[in-house]
Design an enzyme around this catalytic site. Sequence first.
Site: not given
Length: 599
Positions: A381, A323, A368
């Site tokens: 996210c 990420s 989320h």
Amino acid sequence: MNKSMLKRLRFFSAATLLVMLVLTARLAWLQIYRYDYYFSRAETNRIRALPVTAPRGIIYDRHGEVLAGNRAGFTVSLLDLPKRDRPEVARFLATLLETDEDWIHERIAERRFSTFAPIRLKNDVSPEVVARVREQQLELPGVIIETQPVRYYPGGSLAAHLLGYVGEIGPGELQRATEQGAAYRAGDNIGKFGLESAWESKLRGRDGTLLVETNRFGQRVSVLDQENPLPGHNLQLTLEARLQRAAEQALAGVIAAAREAGNEQAGRGAIVALDPRSGEILALVSYPAFDPNSISLDFPALRDDRDQPLVNKAILGTYPIGSTMKMVGAVAGLEEGVLDERTRIVCSGPKIFFRGENPRGCFRGAAHGPLNVVRALAKSCNIFFFELSLRLGIDTMERYAHDFGFGRLTGLQDITGEADGVFDSREQRRSRGTRWHPGDVLSVAVGQANTRVTPLQLANYAALLANGGIHYRPRLVRAVTNHQGEEVYRSEPEILRSLEYSEETWHIVRQGMESVTAPGGTAATLFRLPVRIAGKTGTAQVGGRDTNLSPHTLFVGYAPAEAPEIAFAVIVEHGESGALTTLPLVEALVGEYFREAGE
């Protein structure tokens, strides 16, 4: 001629004849009857020009701490050894030096055309070996003890992958050096790895010469002349030794704790820290490491170790980016105008993006809700960046990824071996003979595709985010001085390229990275530090979803967030949990840096 003159002439003729007879007899006696004696003396008492090894230059950290120096050591060497004595002497030395007798004979045979130069059999021998040789010197013709500088690393394994090590020059290295006009001899040491190798021409001095007369046992009878050696140049590095030490200890401790907790896969990792204002490397850690002081003894075990301690993972290890990739998507989306700070994308949990695929979602299936780009980075996210990647397309993402240096060398020149990694794209797939699928862009967006980066590339990426897109060449060597302390070289910051993105883009992305370490972010535990950190967590799956391999854990960031002085990347292979691995490492690294700086 009168009788008086004749008498005198006869007397002088007789005297001359007598002198000639005496000289002839003496000459015959010397050349025939004493031939063996004087031949032996002529053969064994020789004048030799012995090399005096120059000390290598010293390597210091940025504050003057010695990282690589020299100490006095003893070397067992052979001068020209009479053939009749070779078997006995070789047998004795093989036992004493714990080596093979045939190897000693091979070394002698290799040097048959340069009998006046010593054959160095073993460097840095113990005082006990020296004592044994000197005790039996009369029975060991041609065996001598040389005093030579021995490379010494006071910190042991500290910065081992960066410093490297020295070793005896090999036949291939000797041939190449000779072809290039360098003055090396068999038995000389040469840099084999790291800075010792890359800066060999600076670190190596010029050997001196000792003109001596020796007897048949190789013992000096007298010193006739001497040319002193010229020491090599010294290197001052950009490295912070205290920061390097703290980072190495923290990484070793985190990996040991992970293994004690049952994660047997943990065992390797890397940390790189840069100054984003100049490109200076402050710390470069690869774990596990090795001790260059004992590399010759440890090499077989190190070579076969499954954790590859001889590999510099900080510049040569390539890893999935996880990420930490998400800032690339954020910058691309803002610059391309497909979103702004107010744009919301709704995360309602896992969803199917393409027919026939499995649902994709966030960690533990989280939903989320509506997020802008700042909150999407804070929460990491996946759904937000999946949607964004579909709006951008892989070709646009590839362009921005290359801007940030993925799939390209960072420009490090002070040591060799840097890998360029790879960015997963249509062209990359085509070169491998595999197909590109529409859903692959989703995996690329969250760093779970075939993209591979080095820790140095990740640290450089963090530096670009910290300084507004200025790519400085990473540097390890700050200055070079000669043995008199005169500076002969100083490196300066070198800008390789600049990313012409808007200030608004940089501001928004930095806000997102600061939110990562704020309450509610994925690295909120770092909020308690007195220095504000901006960063991004990452978890990268290894070997696909169906394997039992734990994921790698990553973190990239910089500090202080408001005026960055240090940018860094941390990775723990199969670390499984960032909270237990990378975040404690960031805390230790940043804490030590600012403690050192007095903040």
